[in-house]
Design a protein around this motif. Structure first.
Motif, PDB file in Angstrom:
ATOM      1  N   LEU A  72      38.774  44.266  46.280  1.00 62.69           N
ATOM      2  CA  LEU A  72      38.698  45.615  46.015  1.00 62.69           C
ATOM      3  C   LEU A  72      38.807  46.120  44.631  1.00 62.69           C
ATOM      4  N   ALA A  73      38.174  47.042  44.134  1.00 64.86           N
ATOM      5  CA  ALA A  73      38.162  47.863  42.861  1.00 64.86           C
ATOM      6  C   ALA A  73      39.596  47.924  42.581  1.00 64.86           C
ATOM      7  N   HIS A 114      43.215  49.551  41.385  1.00 68.04           N
ATOM      8  CA  HIS A 114      43.877  50.535  42.024  1.00 68.04           C
ATOM      9  C   HIS A 114      44.487  51.491  40.890  1.00 68.04           C
ATOM     10  N   PRO A 154      34.807  52.892  43.547  1.00 67.23           N
ATOM     11  CA  PRO A 154      33.600  52.000  43.763  1.00 67.23           C
ATOM     12  C   PRO A 154      32.709  52.965  44.836  1.00 67.23           C
ATOM     13  N   LEU A 160      33.363  57.328  49.514  1.00 70.64           N
ATOM     14  CA  LEU A 160      32.990  55.882  49.052  1.00 70.64           C
ATOM     15  C   LEU A 160      31.462  55.708  49.291  1.00 70.64           C
ATOM     16  N   ASN A 206      35.620  47.759  49.962  1.00 69.08           N
ATOM     17  CA  ASN A 206      35.922  48.832  49.194  1.00 69.08           C
ATOM     18  C   ASN A 206      35.958  49.990  50.005  1.00 69.08           C
ATOM     19  N   PHE A 215      39.405  51.281  49.951  1.00 71.46           N
ATOM     20  CA  PHE A 215      39.977  51.488  48.391  1.00 71.46           C
ATOM     21  C   PHE A 215      41.086  52.545  48.738  1.00 71.46           C
TER      22      PHE A 215
END
Length: 304
Positions: free
Chosen positions: A40-41, A43, A83, A112, A282, A285
């Motif tokens: 994941l990108a 947080h 993302p 997203l 993602n 996310f």
């Protein structure tokens, strides 16, 4: 934290047929941390936005956290900070009109993956080509993701063989596209969902349809004549980690964003025949962050 703990619509899936591990302690740990290992990108942007608190949407004036589910626009964060994902197929989500937008995880997918996701409000349903579109919904005749391509190719071959003899079935006329929600008038939501110029990475599958509503309201949409000719796909071996499941429903009823994520992951592995390396993680996310926040709140309150 109660503002984040919203009762979201669930996507009905099939009953899980996996065998539960005999090690109850391991099963307990997995249940506590079901979203571990995702690529994941960061947080950090959501943590900062949460500390600032809710803000007014610049378009509708509603009090929102992270994004406005009415206008499909970001609130308190920018498009550069989240993302953005490209999907191998187009995703259509048919939303029940009596459900509140703020209770849906479908909006996560639209924000997203703005170029590949379109949300329609029932009774607005596009006129689909049955040989190129599937409906993710359990029921008689539903197939697994692994078998999707085989069945679509068989349909294509069959239609080609009988095309000169069999008349096309007349379908209900779709309502105007203006009935769809979240159009490209919102620059943060991406471009409109246009078939022109789009080439699916998974021939002949071009589009996947999901129903976004409570279980008790799915019947009206799933039985609509415009969806009856579509091949149905059933998600197997999956359980929801949603923090507030519908009362009396099994844990195999997935949140809409979960259903989209698991479908694409299976499609990547079984139809694209590629090793999955977090390409669509993602999509979770926002969902994974809310999951952690709600669980932390429950732990602090002594409910976990």
């Amino acid at each position: 934290m109660s503002s984040l703990d919203q009762d979201q619509r669930l996507h009905p899936s099939c009953r899980d047929k996996t065998t539960v591990s005999s090690d109850s302690s391991d099963a307990h740990e997995l249940a506590k941390q079901p979203l571990q290992g995702l690529k994941l990108a960061s947080h950090a942007v959501l943590e900062e936005a949460q500390q600032r608190g809710r803000l007014k949407c610049s378009k509708c004036g509603g009090s929102r956290m992270f994004f406005c589910y009415t206008c499909c626009s970001l609130v308190g964060v920018t498009v550069q900070e989240i993302p953005l994902i490209r999907l191998p197929v187009k995703i259509d989500i048919i939303k029940h009109p009596n459900e509140t937008d703020g209770k849906s995880t479908a909006i996560h997918a639209k924000i997203l993956a703005p170029s590949d996701v379109t949300i329609y409000t029932y009774p607005c349903i596009p006129d689909y080509e049955k040989d190129k579109v599937v409906l993710v919904f359990p029921g008689p005749g539903a197939v697994s993701v692994q078998d999707v391509m085989k069945y679509l190719l068989d349909r294509t071959d069959s239609d080609s063989y009988y095309s000169s003899d069999e008349p096309c079935i007349k379908r209900l006329k779709s309502k105007e596209v203006q009935g769809a929600t979240h159009t490209a008038e919102n620059p943060e939501s991406g471009t409109p969902d246009e078939a022109k110029g789009f080439e699916s990475k998974v021939y002949p599958l071009e589009r996947v349809v999901f129903i976004d509503s409570t279980w008790n309201q799915t019947n009206k949409i799933s039985t609509d004549e415009r969806l009856q000719d579509l091949l149905r796909v059933e998600l197997k071996m999956r359980k929801t980690c949603f923090w507030r499941r519908q009362k009396g429903k099994p844990d195999t009823y997935l949140a809409t964003i979960e259903a989209i994520y698991y479908f694409l992951k299976d499609l990547h592995e079984h139809c694209l025949a590629q090793k999955y390396d977090g390409e669509y993680d993602n999509l979770l996310f926002f969902y994974s962050y809310l999951h952690s926040v709600v669980n932390q709140a429950k732990t602090s309150a002594g409910k976990c």
